[in-house]
Design an enzyme around this catalytic site. Structure first.
Site, PDB file in Angstrom:
ATOM      1  N   ASP A   1      -7.079  -8.371  19.213  1.00  0.00           N
ATOM      2  CA  ASP A   1      -7.156  -6.838  18.358  1.00  0.00           C
ATOM      3  C   ASP A   1      -7.672  -7.222  17.175  1.00  0.00           C
ATOM      4  O   ASP A   1      -6.831  -7.980  16.262  1.00  0.00           O
ATOM      5  CB  ASP A   1      -5.798  -6.257  18.604  1.00  0.00           C
ATOM      6  CG  ASP A   1      -6.016  -4.804  17.637  1.00  0.00           C
ATOM      7  OD1 ASP A   1      -6.693  -4.552  16.846  1.00  0.00           O
ATOM      8  OD2 ASP A   1      -5.144  -4.189  17.757  1.00  0.00           O
TER       9      ASP A   1
ATOM     10  N   TYR B   1     -18.872   4.660   9.107  1.00  0.00           N
ATOM     11  CA  TYR B   1     -19.567   3.557   9.727  1.00  0.00           C
ATOM     12  C   TYR B   1     -20.562   2.813   9.070  1.00  0.00           C
ATOM     13  O   TYR B   1     -20.685   1.556   8.908  1.00  0.00           O
ATOM     14  CB  TYR B   1     -20.382   4.090  10.850  1.00  0.00           C
ATOM     15  CG  TYR B   1     -21.031   3.197  11.856  1.00  0.00           C
ATOM     16  CD1 TYR B   1     -20.246   2.443  12.977  1.00  0.00           C
ATOM     17  CD2 TYR B   1     -22.383   2.673  11.982  1.00  0.00           C
ATOM     18  CE1 TYR B   1     -20.828   1.445  13.499  1.00  0.00           C
ATOM     19  CE2 TYR B   1     -22.939   2.098  12.769  1.00  0.00           C
ATOM     20  CZ  TYR B   1     -22.422   1.164  13.531  1.00  0.00           C
ATOM     21  OH  TYR B   1     -22.851   0.218  14.174  1.00  0.00           O
TER      22      TYR B   1
END
Length: 251
Positions: A61, A156
């Site tokens: 992760d 983003y």
């Protein structure tokens, strides 16, 4: 395949699907021992199961430093010291990311956490692993971090612009140790990340129309430049942006 990566040991994040899976698979076919790292461990294992040889899957992760450190430790134990790390894992929250006036703080935080902080942690531990030996770190950028392509994707676009800046800084800091750090910028590439575009005929046509080569990219289009940057052929390349975007950012 030409086995341009024979003897190399590589870790690729986001390797359970999309560009990450394609690049990790190509690295293995070019002779590298590859660690397929992903939060989706079953997906990474499925990718590895399709390959002969010594590829391995690890759970990672990228937003959790303990997880990143553990994945690097497992990679060291299973394949040895890493020569190449590809920081590719990322998210794009379609339907949530938005122009800045409409952007929810939690969407901003989640995007930055995965894309920018996740890349930072991946690069940090890659550099720690490569110090004293050298190596190649490759980050996945985006046209949205270079021009106005992502005007409706504030979080983003910002996260990818941050990656581009991070790469230049790290490249300058560690060049004297033989650690090369570069960015690859894919254009619109059809992967599971962008089904919101690929599944909508109008949206897909609009973005393809902005691509001079006149088609969407595929993960296979990105493999070659990644192999080059991972190989000794790229020994003098660092701190650079390599665009594989069908000409999108040339306009």
């Amino acid at each position: 395949m030409t086995e341009r990566l024979q003897g190399k040991r590589a870790l690729v994040t986001g390797a359970a699907s999309g560009i990450g899976r394609a690049v990790a698979t190509r690295f293995a076919r070019e002779g590298a021992q590859v660690v397929f790292a992903d939060r989706d461990l079953p997906g990474a294992r499925r990718a590895v199961a399709e390959l002969p040889g010594t590829a391995v899957a690890v759970e990672m992760d990228v937003t959790d430093e303990d997880s990143v450190a553990a994945a690097h430790a497992q990679a060291l134990a299973e394949v040895g010291p890493l020569d190449v790390v590809v920081a590719n894992a990322g998210v794009q929250l379609f339907g949530q990311d938005a122009p800045v006036a409409d952007l929810d703080l939690n969407v901003w935080r989640r995007t930055i956490e995965v894309n920018l902080t996740g890349t930072f942690l991946t690069v940090k531990h890659a550099v720690q692993a490569m110090r004293g030996r050298g190596g190649s770190v490759i980050c996945t950028g985006s046209p949205t971090g270079l021009n106005g392509e992502g005007r409706d994707f504030t979080a983003y676009s910002s996260s990818k612009a941050g990656i581009h800046g991070l790469v230049r800084t790290v490249a300058a800091a560690y060049a004297h140790e033989g650690i090369r750090v570069n960015t690859v910028v894919p254009g619109y590439t059809e992967t599971p990340l962008v089904t919101a575009i690929s599944g909508d005929a109008d949206s897909r046509a609009a973005i393809v129309a902005r691509t001079p080569l006149g088609r969407p990219g595929t993960p296979a289009d990105v493999e070659g430049i990644m192999v080059y940057l991972a190989s000794d052929e790229a020994a003098f390349a660092t701190g650079a942006i390599f665009r594989v975007d069908g000409g999108m950012t040339s306009l």
